[in-house]
Write a protein that holds these residues in place. Structure first.
Motif, short mmCIF file in Angstrom:
data_model
loop_
_atom_site.label_atom_id
_atom_site.label_comp_id
_atom_site.label_asym_id
_atom_site.label_seq_id
_atom_site.Cartn_x
_atom_site.Cartn_y
_atom_site.Cartn_z
N TYR A 61 -10.55 -7.11 -20.26
CA TYR A 61 -10.24 -8.46 -19.79
C TYR A 61 -10.13 -9.44 -20.96
N LEU A 62 -10.99 -9.29 -21.94
CA LEU A 62 -10.94 -10.15 -23.12
C LEU A 62 -9.63 -9.95 -23.89
N LEU A 63 -9.28 -8.70 -24.17
CA LEU A 63 -8.03 -8.42 -24.88
C LEU A 63 -6.81 -8.86 -24.07
N TYR A 64 -6.86 -8.66 -22.77
CA TYR A 64 -5.76 -9.06 -21.90
C TYR A 64 -5.52 -10.56 -22.03
N VAL A 66 0.34 -6.18 -24.03
CA VAL A 66 0.43 -4.75 -24.34
C VAL A 66 0.09 -3.88 -23.13
N PHE A 67 -0.87 -4.27 -22.32
CA PHE A 67 -1.26 -3.51 -21.14
C PHE A 67 -0.16 -3.52 -20.08
N GLU A 68 0.51 -4.65 -19.95
CA GLU A 68 1.62 -4.75 -19.00
C GLU A 68 2.82 -3.95 -19.48
N LYS A 69 3.05 -3.93 -20.77
CA LYS A 69 4.17 -3.15 -21.31
C LYS A 69 4.01 -1.67 -20.97
N GLU A 70 2.81 -1.15 -21.14
CA GLU A 70 2.58 0.24 -20.77
C GLU A 70 2.77 0.44 -19.27
N ALA A 71 2.15 -0.41 -18.47
CA ALA A 71 2.20 -0.25 -17.02
C ALA A 71 3.63 -0.36 -16.49
N TYR A 72 4.40 -1.35 -16.95
CA TYR A 72 5.77 -1.49 -16.48
C TYR A 72 6.66 -0.34 -16.95
N SER A 73 6.46 0.11 -18.16
CA SER A 73 7.33 1.17 -18.67
C SER A 73 7.04 2.53 -18.03
N LYS A 74 5.84 2.73 -17.52
CA LYS A 74 5.45 4.03 -16.96
C LYS A 74 5.21 4.02 -15.46
N GLU A 75 5.37 2.89 -14.80
CA GLU A 75 5.03 2.79 -13.38
C GLU A 75 5.85 3.73 -12.50
N SER A 76 7.08 4.02 -12.87
CA SER A 76 7.93 4.91 -12.07
C SER A 76 7.61 6.39 -12.26
N ASP A 77 6.89 6.71 -13.30
CA ASP A 77 6.50 8.09 -13.57
C ASP A 77 5.18 8.36 -12.84
N LYS A 94 0.83 -1.21 0.00
CA LYS A 94 0.00 0.00 0.00
C LYS A 94 0.87 1.26 0.00
N GLN A 95 2.05 1.18 0.59
CA GLN A 95 2.97 2.32 0.67
C GLN A 95 3.90 2.42 -0.54
N ASP A 96 3.90 1.41 -1.40
CA ASP A 96 4.79 1.37 -2.56
C ASP A 96 4.15 2.15 -3.71
N LYS A 97 4.56 3.39 -3.88
CA LYS A 97 3.94 4.29 -4.87
C LYS A 97 4.08 3.77 -6.31
N VAL A 98 5.21 3.17 -6.62
CA VAL A 98 5.42 2.64 -7.98
C VAL A 98 4.49 1.46 -8.23
N PHE A 99 4.40 0.56 -7.27
CA PHE A 99 3.51 -0.60 -7.37
C PHE A 99 2.05 -0.16 -7.55
N ILE A 100 1.62 0.78 -6.73
CA ILE A 100 0.24 1.28 -6.80
C ILE A 100 0.01 2.01 -8.12
N ASN A 101 0.99 2.76 -8.59
CA ASN A 101 0.85 3.46 -9.87
C ASN A 101 0.67 2.46 -11.02
N HIS A 102 1.42 1.37 -10.98
CA HIS A 102 1.28 0.31 -11.99
C HIS A 102 -0.17 -0.18 -12.04
N GLU A 103 -0.74 -0.45 -10.88
CA GLU A 103 -2.12 -0.94 -10.82
C GLU A 103 -3.13 0.14 -11.24
N LYS A 104 -2.85 1.39 -10.92
CA LYS A 104 -3.73 2.48 -11.34
C LYS A 104 -3.74 2.60 -12.87
N ILE A 105 -2.61 2.39 -13.49
CA ILE A 105 -2.55 2.41 -14.97
C ILE A 105 -3.50 1.36 -15.52
N HIS A 106 -3.51 0.17 -14.91
CA HIS A 106 -4.44 -0.88 -15.36
C HIS A 106 -5.90 -0.47 -15.16
N LEU A 107 -6.19 0.21 -14.08
CA LEU A 107 -7.57 0.65 -13.85
C LEU A 107 -8.02 1.65 -14.91
#
Length: 107
Positions: A55-58, A80-91, A30-43
């Motif tokens: 979910y179907l495309l995933y 493709v969704f993970e590629k975006e999330a991993y590449s931008k999670e630190s931003d 919950k305190q890991d901002k990068v981890f939470i940002n990754h999940e927010k990108i998915h949302l």
């Protein structure tokens, strides 16, 4: 955007996003901002694709990658969704400036 974070100790993975929730295995995530940002990108991706389509495309992209790479980790990392999330999670400002359906650029 604010999304509720729910701890589920028996979750088989560290975390996942199922709109509108971010599900985490351990409270410390919950305190890991990068981890939470990754999940927010998915949302945000889920909202853009009206949930069911996401979910179907995933899943389709995962199974395509699994046939292509014959390896779970490579198949997952190349969704493709993970590629975006991993590449931008630190931003941590990414979601404030992200254009609509940016995930398409990661094909």
């Amino acid at each position: 955007m604010k999304f509720p974070i729910v701890r589920i100790s028996f979750l088989p993975i560290a975390g996942m996003a199922i709109f509108p929730f971010i599900l985490i295995k351990k409270g410390r995530y919950k305190q890991d901002k990068v981890f939470i940002n990754h999940e927010k990108i998915h949302l945000v991706q889920q909202i853009e694709l009206l949930f069911v389509v996401f979910y179907l495309l995933y899943l389709l992209h995962y199974f395509y990658n699994l046939m292509r790479y014959l390896n779970h980790d490579r198949a997952y990392r190349n969704i493709v969704f993970e590629k975006e999330a991993y590449s931008k999670e630190s931003d941590l400002e990414y979601l404030t400036q992200r254009s609509y359906c940016q995930w398409i650029r990661f094909f």
